[in-house]
Design an enzyme around this catalytic site. Structure first.
Site, PDB file in Angstrom:
ATOM      1  N   GLY A  10      46.494  27.779  36.668  1.00 42.39           N
ATOM      2  CA  GLY A  10      45.709  28.585  35.977  1.00 42.39           C
ATOM      3  C   GLY A  10      46.254  29.080  34.681  1.00 42.39           C
ATOM      4  O   GLY A  10      46.162  30.183  34.051  1.00 42.39           O
ATOM      5  N   GLY A  13      44.519  30.029  31.436  1.00 44.33           N
ATOM      6  CA  GLY A  13      43.331  30.867  31.723  1.00 44.33           C
ATOM      7  C   GLY A  13      43.513  32.287  31.101  1.00 44.33           C
ATOM      8  O   GLY A  13      44.720  32.646  30.493  1.00 44.33           O
ATOM      9  N   ASP A  14      42.723  32.823  31.199  1.00 44.55           N
ATOM     10  CA  ASP A  14      42.514  34.499  30.655  1.00 44.55           C
ATOM     11  C   ASP A  14      43.735  35.476  31.069  1.00 44.55           C
ATOM     12  O   ASP A  14      44.250  36.159  30.480  1.00 44.55           O
ATOM     13  CB  ASP A  14      41.144  35.093  30.919  1.00 44.55           C
ATOM     14  CG  ASP A  14      40.954  36.243  30.394  1.00 44.55           C
ATOM     15  OD1 ASP A  14      41.234  36.631  29.293  1.00 44.55           O
ATOM     16  OD2 ASP A  14      40.572  37.298  31.001  1.00 44.55           O
ATOM     17  N   ARG A  44      44.300  22.097  33.431  1.00 45.28           N
ATOM     18  CA  ARG A  44      43.766  20.686  33.409  1.00 45.28           C
ATOM     19  C   ARG A  44      43.781  20.127  31.963  1.00 45.28           C
ATOM     20  O   ARG A  44      43.772  18.903  31.761  1.00 45.28           O
ATOM     21  CB  ARG A  44      41.981  20.831  33.548  1.00 45.28           C
ATOM     22  CG  ARG A  44      41.809  20.721  35.095  1.00 45.28           C
ATOM     23  CD  ARG A  44      40.206  20.975  35.298  1.00 45.28           C
ATOM     24  NE  ARG A  44      40.061  22.235  34.587  1.00 45.28           N
ATOM     25  CZ  ARG A  44      38.608  22.679  34.604  1.00 45.28           C
ATOM     26  NH1 ARG A  44      37.866  22.100  35.303  1.00 45.28           N
ATOM     27  NH2 ARG A  44      38.224  23.972  34.028  1.00 45.28           N
ATOM     28  N   ASP A  87      44.743  18.435  37.874  1.00 46.50           N
ATOM     29  CA  ASP A  87      43.363  18.990  38.473  1.00 46.50           C
ATOM     30  C   ASP A  87      43.851  19.214  40.053  1.00 46.50           C
ATOM     31  O   ASP A  87      44.233  18.552  40.915  1.00 46.50           O
ATOM     32  CB  ASP A  87      42.223  17.928  38.424  1.00 46.50           C
ATOM     33  CG  ASP A  87      41.073  18.342  39.005  1.00 46.50           C
ATOM     34  OD1 ASP A  87      40.937  19.105  39.733  1.00 46.50           O
ATOM     35  OD2 ASP A  87      39.990  17.901  38.258  1.00 46.50           O
ATOM     36  N   ASP A 179      46.735  43.648  44.207  1.00 46.55           N
ATOM     37  CA  ASP A 179      45.867  44.545  43.959  1.00 46.55           C
ATOM     38  C   ASP A 179      46.407  45.306  42.934  1.00 46.55           C
ATOM     39  O   ASP A 179      47.182  46.088  43.084  1.00 46.55           O
ATOM     40  CB  ASP A 179      45.537  45.522  45.077  1.00 46.55           C
ATOM     41  CG  ASP A 179      44.254  46.146  44.778  1.00 46.55           C
ATOM     42  OD1 ASP A 179      44.332  46.883  43.853  1.00 46.55           O
ATOM     43  OD2 ASP A 179      43.295  46.555  45.571  1.00 46.55           O
ATOM     44  N   HIS A 180      45.962  44.888  41.410  1.00 42.23           N
ATOM     45  CA  HIS A 180      46.778  45.665  40.598  1.00 42.23           C
ATOM     46  C   HIS A 180      46.525  47.225  40.257  1.00 42.23           C
ATOM     47  O   HIS A 180      47.431  47.715  39.724  1.00 42.23           O
ATOM     48  CB  HIS A 180      46.339  45.141  38.855  1.00 42.23           C
ATOM     49  CG  HIS A 180      44.827  45.330  38.584  1.00 42.23           C
ATOM     50  ND1 HIS A 180      43.882  44.839  38.957  1.00 42.23           N
ATOM     51  CD2 HIS A 180      44.556  46.406  37.745  1.00 42.23           C
ATOM     52  CE1 HIS A 180      42.736  45.127  38.406  1.00 42.23           C
ATOM     53  NE2 HIS A 180      43.195  46.280  37.706  1.00 42.23           N
ATOM     54  N   GLU A 218      34.175  53.469  35.168  1.00 37.36           N
ATOM     55  CA  GLU A 218      34.480  52.610  33.709  1.00 37.36           C
ATOM     56  C   GLU A 218      33.119  52.839  32.966  1.00 37.36           C
ATOM     57  O   GLU A 218      32.213  53.364  33.494  1.00 37.36           O
ATOM     58  CB  GLU A 218      34.329  51.103  34.083  1.00 37.36           C
ATOM     59  CG  GLU A 218      35.301  50.516  35.172  1.00 37.36           C
ATOM     60  CD  GLU A 218      34.900  49.283  35.669  1.00 37.36           C
ATOM     61  OE1 GLU A 218      35.695  48.145  34.976  1.00 37.36           O
ATOM     62  OE2 GLU A 218      34.286  48.753  36.130  1.00 37.36           O
ATOM     63  N   HIS A 242      40.317  48.167  45.715  1.00 32.54           N
ATOM     64  CA  HIS A 242      41.059  48.892  45.000  1.00 32.54           C
ATOM     65  C   HIS A 242      40.964  50.432  45.552  1.00 32.54           C
ATOM     66  O   HIS A 242      41.641  51.163  45.712  1.00 32.54           O
ATOM     67  CB  HIS A 242      40.626  49.094  43.295  1.00 32.54           C
ATOM     68  CG  HIS A 242      40.722  47.742  42.797  1.00 32.54           C
ATOM     69  ND1 HIS A 242      41.695  46.872  42.844  1.00 32.54           N
ATOM     70  CD2 HIS A 242      39.875  47.127  41.965  1.00 32.54           C
ATOM     71  CE1 HIS A 242      41.565  45.708  41.996  1.00 32.54           C
ATOM     72  NE2 HIS A 242      40.380  45.821  41.535  1.00 32.54           N
TER      73      HIS A 242
HETATM   74  P1  NAD Z   1      39.899  31.813  33.773  1.00 28.97           P
HETATM   75  O1  NAD Z   1      38.787  31.151  34.029  1.00 28.97           O
HETATM   76  O2  NAD Z   1      40.298  32.124  32.605  1.00 28.97           O
HETATM   77  O3  NAD Z   1      41.052  30.731  34.237  1.00 28.97           O
HETATM   78  C1  NAD Z   1      41.069  29.841  35.430  1.00 28.97           C
HETATM   79  C2  NAD Z   1      42.143  28.777  35.269  1.00 28.97           C
HETATM   80  O4  NAD Z   1      41.927  27.939  36.171  1.00 28.97           O
HETATM   81  C3  NAD Z   1      42.439  27.922  33.932  1.00 28.97           C
HETATM   82  O5  NAD Z   1      43.867  27.852  33.574  1.00 28.97           O
HETATM   83  C4  NAD Z   1      41.693  26.654  34.220  1.00 28.97           C
HETATM   84  O6  NAD Z   1      42.278  25.648  33.396  1.00 28.97           O
HETATM   85  C5  NAD Z   1      42.148  26.537  35.538  1.00 28.97           C
HETATM   86  N1  NAD Z   1      41.288  25.555  36.461  1.00 28.97           N
HETATM   87  C6  NAD Z   1      39.796  25.664  36.674  1.00 28.97           C
HETATM   88  N2  NAD Z   1      39.392  24.510  37.132  1.00 28.97           N
HETATM   89  C7  NAD Z   1      40.709  23.743  37.607  1.00 28.97           C
HETATM   90  C8  NAD Z   1      40.893  22.508  38.277  1.00 28.97           C
HETATM   91  N3  NAD Z   1      39.952  21.948  38.830  1.00 28.97           N
HETATM   92  N4  NAD Z   1      42.242  22.073  38.066  1.00 28.97           N
HETATM   93  C9  NAD Z   1      43.039  22.684  37.499  1.00 28.97           C
HETATM   94  N5  NAD Z   1      43.145  23.882  37.004  1.00 28.97           N
HETATM   95  C10 NAD Z   1      41.895  24.559  36.842  1.00 28.97           C
HETATM   96  O7  NAD Z   1      40.171  32.855  34.962  1.00 28.97           O
HETATM   97  P2  NAD Z   1      41.057  34.056  34.980  1.00 28.97           P
HETATM   98  O8  NAD Z   1      40.206  35.264  34.228  1.00 28.97           O
HETATM   99  O9  NAD Z   1      42.207  33.883  34.405  1.00 28.97           O
HETATM  100  O10 NAD Z   1      41.203  34.516  36.356  1.00 28.97           O
HETATM  101  C11 NAD Z   1      42.067  33.897  37.399  1.00 28.97           C
HETATM  102  C12 NAD Z   1      42.102  34.682  38.847  1.00 28.97           C
HETATM  103  O11 NAD Z   1      42.597  35.852  38.584  1.00 28.97           O
HETATM  104  C13 NAD Z   1      40.642  34.797  39.329  1.00 28.97           C
HETATM  105  O12 NAD Z   1      40.967  34.473  40.671  1.00 28.97           O
HETATM  106  C14 NAD Z   1      40.088  36.027  38.860  1.00 28.97           C
HETATM  107  O13 NAD Z   1      39.203  36.676  39.945  1.00 28.97           O
HETATM  108  C15 NAD Z   1      41.468  36.686  38.929  1.00 28.97           C
HETATM  109  N6  NAD Z   1      41.399  38.164  38.191  1.00 28.97           N
HETATM  110  C16 NAD Z   1      41.440  37.941  36.724  1.00 28.97           C
HETATM  111  C17 NAD Z   1      41.545  39.256  36.172  1.00 28.97           C
HETATM  112  C18 NAD Z   1      41.562  38.874  34.658  1.00 28.97           C
HETATM  113  O14 NAD Z   1      41.747  40.121  34.147  1.00 28.97           O
HETATM  114  N7  NAD Z   1      41.291  37.940  33.767  1.00 28.97           N
HETATM  115  C19 NAD Z   1      41.735  40.306  36.640  1.00 28.97           C
HETATM  116  C20 NAD Z   1      42.017  40.333  38.171  1.00 28.97           C
HETATM  117  C21 NAD Z   1      41.976  39.263  38.809  1.00 28.97           C
END
Ligand code: NAD
Length: 486
Positions: A10, A13-14, A44, A87, A179-180, A218, A242
């Site tokens: 990931g 991702g975000d 991906r 993937d 658990d942040h 919040e 939390h």
């Molecule tokens: P996101 O959707 O932004 O990122 C998900 C990532 O997964 C991306 O990099 C995407 O390319 C990858 N992905 C999805 N399907 C895929 C596949 N089939 N093969 C390979 N990679 C694949 O999600 P996020 O916000 O980064 O969150 C990630 C995790 O962290 C989640 O479990 C979320 O619950 C947890 N989380 C996020 C935050 C936050 O602030 N964003 C806070 C607490 C917990």
């Protein structure tokens, strides 16, 4: 600290963008990364190593708490990053990943120590860990660790299933469940506070404490997460993880040693002594709420049911308050009140410990004008501890409250993800959630989930910009208390 490979699922991702890259970079600047390390990002998209490194640098520039003024250090840091397109559901890709990891291990002379960080949607956790095992990524020559994000299951049954699947690849000691809230500096300070202040330790029991209030409010609404949030609600999004973790760290007895094992044992003990709700307890001790329109910081906002992506018939909980009892020798008879919600008046996380009021107990005349002693632990956004005492004002001859501010954290403190990643890198799981805690938390909330599902509990509307429904105040008033909205 051992040299290692950090494998980030990931990586496009975000969460990676906003938190993980900056946390690793700040650890690097502080000399808290191993001497030698490799970071492999997975996603991906078909990215080159260079594109990935630019993405990492941009993310750090945007989100790091520190400004970037040392390009040489940045260059050295980025040099550790490689990218592998994968993937996660396709087994073949893991072979390629293993080759990339091994090539870097060889180039850098790294032992086969590997951390797998799963920053992906929860439905992928199972397939990724099975593939890690089957492809031989979970090497036996060095150590391996797994870092996973919440949510850990969506109820007791799914959490049990997930844990069973994870345990096929990783031992419990190898799993770091983030658990942040446990990474927040003030939460990490709680044990130290009690440990280094016998005066606090002496009073933390039912002889002196009247009640404990934990609030995580919040101001934001559901935002773009309507799909997830309308299924999860405040109970799964905040309360089960939390808030119950905050309860555990606040109430746990101080162990003789602040080790992961002993702290884990004490936290688990609190959950074991937590009085089960049963069907009756849900009705008497739990308040469910949902925000309606109102104002936040002078700006009008819509109600939950008018939010994009939310059905008008939704009964989802955006607020929850509960009264909990820990039936052990230290806390028996002391109610713990917990509340959390969206679209509330203020964004804050705070623990207020209210002391018994001796004048009230003695039925003395002044009792209704005297404020009880309060120990207030501010967790966010500001951090600090204050103690409210009472003094007689010589001018008025009245007893009046004075507040002693004990500490306030300096600016630029490390972020939760920095503290947690540093612990995971050096193998200290004290501030991570252990399986037993997760299991007992789900067990405790399960009757609430069921009553929400059956819609058998009133859904109290509350105005956006308030501190929750009137019913949440009545819950405390039944016991002669009030929320301290300080
Ligand atoms: P996101 O959707 O932004 O990122 C998900 C990532 O997964 C991306 O990099 C995407 O390319 C990858 N992905 C999805 N399907 C895929 C596949 N089939 N093969 C390979 N990679 C694949 O999600 P996020 O916000 O980064 O969150 C990630 C995790 O962290 C989640 O479990 C979320 O619950 C947890 N989380 C996020 C935050 C936050 O602030 N964003 C806070 C607490 C917990």
């Amino acid at each position: 600290m051992d040299s290692m490979t950090f494998v980030l699922f990931g990586a496009t991702g975000d969460l990676a963008k906003r938190k993980i890259f900056s946390a690793l970079y700040n650890l690097f600047l502080d000399g808290k990364m191993p001497n030698s390390f490799s970071i492999i990002g997975l996603g991906r998209r078909e990215w080159s190593d260079y594109t990935f490194q630019i993405h990492v640098e941009q993310s750090i520039k945007t989100f790091s708490r520190r400004s970037i003024n040392n390009s040489l250090k940045m260059e050295k840091f980025l040099d550790a990053f490689r990218y592998c397109s994968l993937d996660v559901t396709e087994y073949e890709g893991y072979k390629k990943l293993l080759e990339t990891i091994e090539r870097r291990e060889e180039q850098l002379g790294l032992p086969e120590n590997r951390i797998f960080y799963l920053s992906v949607a929860p439905e992928f956790v199972d397939v990724i860990t099975s593939n890690i095992k089957d492809s031989g990524l979970s090497s036996k020559k060095g150590w391996k660790r797994l870092i996973i994000e919440k949510p850990f299951g969506h109820d007791l049954k799914s959490a049990l299933e997930l844990n069973e699947k994870l345990s096929r690849t990783f031992e419990e000691e190898e799993i770091y469940r983030i658990d942040h809230y446990l990474g927040k500096p003030m939460v990490q300070n709680l044990e130290g506070l009690e440990f280094s202040n016998p005066v606090l330790k002496a009073f933390m029991n039912n002889q002196y404490i009247a009640n404990v209030q934990i609030t995580a409010s919040e101001t934001v609404g559901v935002e773009e997460r309507s799909d997830y949030y309308d299924q999860a609600g405040a109970i799964r999004d905040m309360f089960q993880n939390h808030l119950l973790q905050l309860l555990m760290v606040t109430a746990m007895h101080l162990p003789n040693k602040l080790s992961a094992r002993e702290v884990g044992n004490e936290k688990r003990r609190i959950m074991e002594f937590l009085r089960p709700l049963g069907n009756k307890g849900v009705i008497t001790d739990v308040i469910r709420g949902q925000y309606v329109s109102g104002e936040i910081d002078g700006r009008p906002v819509v109600g939950y049911k008018e939010e994009p992506g939310i059905e008008n018939s939704s009964t989802n909980d955006t607020f929850i308050a509960a009264r909990l009892w820990i039936d052990d020798a230290l806390w028996s008879g002391v109610p713990f009140y917990i509340r959390t919600g969206k679209r509330m008046k203020e964004k804050l996380t705070r623990v207020v410990i209210e002391f018994k009021n001796p004048l009230k107990d003695l039925n003395m005349l002044q009792h209704d004008v005297m404020t009880p002693n309060l120990l207030v632990i501010q967790i966010s956004p500001n951090e600090g501890v204050s103690l409210q005492l009472n003094m007689k004002n010589p001018l008025t001859n009245q007893i009046e409250p004075i507040s002693t501010e004990f500490s306030a954290s300096p600016k630029n403190v490390p972020e939760a993800y920095e503290l947690l990643l540093f612990d995971a890198l050096r193998g200290d799981s004290t501030f991570f959630t252990h399986w037993k805690e997760v299991e007992l938390s789900w067990r405790w909330v399960q009757p609430i989930l069921e009553s929400f599902e059956e819609n058998s509990l009133p859904l109290h509307p509350y105005r956006s910009g308030s501190m929750g429904p009137d019913a949440s105040y009545e819950l405390l008033q039944e016991d002669g208390f009030n929320w301290w909205d300080l």
